[in-house]
Design a protein around this motif. Structure first.
Motif, short mmCIF file in Angstrom:
data_model
loop_
_atom_site.label_atom_id
_atom_site.label_comp_id
_atom_site.label_asym_id
_atom_site.label_seq_id
_atom_site.Cartn_x
_atom_site.Cartn_y
_atom_site.Cartn_z
N UNK A 84 -9.19 -4.23 -1.07
CA UNK A 84 -8.67 -3.37 0.00
C UNK A 84 -8.30 -1.96 -0.43
N UNK A 85 -8.52 -1.63 -1.70
CA UNK A 85 -8.16 -0.31 -2.25
C UNK A 85 -6.68 -0.02 -2.03
N UNK A 86 -5.82 -1.01 -2.33
CA UNK A 86 -4.38 -0.87 -2.15
C UNK A 86 -3.75 0.02 -3.20
N UNK A 87 -4.29 0.02 -4.42
CA UNK A 87 -3.70 0.83 -5.48
C UNK A 87 -2.80 0.06 -6.42
N UNK A 88 -2.63 -1.24 -6.21
CA UNK A 88 -1.74 -2.03 -7.06
C UNK A 88 -2.20 -2.07 -8.51
N UNK A 89 -3.49 -2.08 -8.72
CA UNK A 89 -4.01 -2.14 -10.09
C UNK A 89 -3.92 -0.78 -10.77
N UNK A 90 -4.19 0.28 -10.03
CA UNK A 90 -4.21 1.61 -10.64
C UNK A 90 -2.82 2.20 -10.82
N UNK A 91 -1.86 1.82 -10.00
CA UNK A 91 -0.54 2.43 -10.14
C UNK A 91 0.60 1.41 -10.09
N UNK A 92 0.29 0.13 -10.00
CA UNK A 92 1.33 -0.89 -9.98
C UNK A 92 2.11 -0.97 -11.27
N UNK A 93 3.31 -1.47 -11.19
CA UNK A 93 4.21 -1.54 -12.34
C UNK A 93 4.33 -2.96 -12.90
N UNK A 120 -1.47 -9.81 -6.68
CA UNK A 120 -2.75 -10.20 -6.09
C UNK A 120 -3.78 -9.12 -6.40
N UNK A 121 -4.29 -9.08 -7.64
CA UNK A 121 -5.19 -7.98 -8.01
C UNK A 121 -6.48 -7.94 -7.20
N UNK A 122 -7.02 -9.09 -6.82
CA UNK A 122 -8.26 -9.11 -6.05
C UNK A 122 -8.09 -8.49 -4.68
N UNK A 123 -6.96 -8.74 -4.04
CA UNK A 123 -6.68 -8.13 -2.73
C UNK A 123 -6.56 -6.62 -2.88
N UNK A 124 -5.90 -6.19 -3.95
CA UNK A 124 -5.76 -4.76 -4.18
C UNK A 124 -7.11 -4.10 -4.43
N UNK A 160 -8.32 -15.04 2.00
CA UNK A 160 -9.75 -14.78 1.78
C UNK A 160 -10.22 -13.53 2.51
N UNK A 161 -9.65 -13.22 3.66
CA UNK A 161 -10.04 -12.01 4.38
C UNK A 161 -9.59 -10.75 3.66
N UNK A 162 -8.57 -10.87 2.82
CA UNK A 162 -8.06 -9.72 2.07
C UNK A 162 -8.68 -9.60 0.69
N UNK A 163 -9.45 -10.61 0.26
CA UNK A 163 -9.88 -10.67 -1.13
C UNK A 163 -11.35 -11.05 -1.28
N UNK A 164 -11.89 -11.76 -0.32
CA UNK A 164 -13.25 -12.33 -0.40
C UNK A 164 -13.37 -13.39 -1.48
N UNK A 165 -12.24 -13.87 -1.98
CA UNK A 165 -12.27 -14.90 -3.00
C UNK A 165 -10.91 -15.58 -3.08
N UNK A 166 -10.94 -16.89 -3.28
CA UNK A 166 -9.71 -17.64 -3.52
C UNK A 166 -9.76 -18.24 -4.93
N UNK A 167 -10.51 -17.60 -5.81
CA UNK A 167 -10.77 -18.08 -7.16
C UNK A 167 -9.71 -17.57 -8.12
N UNK A 175 0.83 -1.20 0.00
CA UNK A 175 0.00 0.00 0.00
C UNK A 175 0.87 1.26 0.00
N UNK A 176 0.28 2.35 -0.35
CA UNK A 176 0.97 3.63 -0.30
C UNK A 176 1.43 3.93 1.13
N UNK A 177 0.56 3.68 2.10
CA UNK A 177 0.88 3.99 3.49
C UNK A 177 2.09 3.18 3.97
#
Length: 171
Positions: free
Chosen positions: A91-100, A84-88, A118-125, A29-31
């Motif tokens: 959780x609004x981590x920003x990996x998809x919007x600004x990841x490299x 881990x795009x689903x976790x991002x 699963x707690x970070x993503x709501x899916x293990x798919x 995350x940014x933080x």
């Protein structure tokens, strides 16, 4: 973080000795990234490089807030990355919007797909993770096929096996 990283360095030495890999969550995350920069004066990958931690046995999970220099260091040391795009997205981590991740792929870095927990993503798919990887970067970059569906499938299969050092057994 110093105590946690000294633990990882001892673990990395042991992993290298045993011929296994080691996983570490970096720049999720940014933080978290800003926190490390405020204390160490450098971002995650640069800091791990300064400690001699980077190498082909390292699997860097998340890596969503790495710098351009971090991309180069990952490529230089043949570090594997787990996106881990689903976790991002969850959780609004920003990996998809600004990841490299597209830049890592351009440099031929092994980028695998994961779901985190699963707690970070709501899916293990993993099918969902492939879809997310193949679409979220398009939206962020306003371009099509930033990560193609075929590449997303490779990230979930053969690149996942490579990231774990198991490409001869599975993938």
């Amino acid at each position: 973080i110093q105590m946690k990283l000294s633990f990882h360095i001892a673990d990395k030495k042991k992993a290298k000795e045993l011929g296994t890999g080691i996983e570490i969550h970096v720049a999720p995350t940014q933080q978290a990234t800003e926190w490390l920069i405020s204390r160490k004066g450098m971002a995650d990958i640069e800091y791990l490089d300064s400690l001699g931690f980077l190498g082909p046995e390292v699997l860097a999970v998340h890596a969503g807030w790495i710098t351009e220099k971090g991309v180069d260091l990952i490529a230089k040391h043949d570090v594997k990355v787990c996106h881990c795009p689903g976790a991002s997205l969850h959780g609004a981590y920003g990996s998809c919007s600004r990841g490299k991740f597209p830049e890592l792929l351009e440099k031929k870095v092994t980028v695998a797909l994961g779901v985190d927990a699963s707690a970070e993503n709501n899916s293990l798919d993993m099918f969902r993770a492939m879809y997310q990887a193949a679409t979220c970067h398009n939206e962020a970059r306003l371009a099509r096929n930033v990560i193609s569906p075929e590449k997303a499938l490779e990230m979930a299969t053969i690149d996942g096996a490579r990231a774990l050092g198991m490409e001869q057994q599975t993938g």
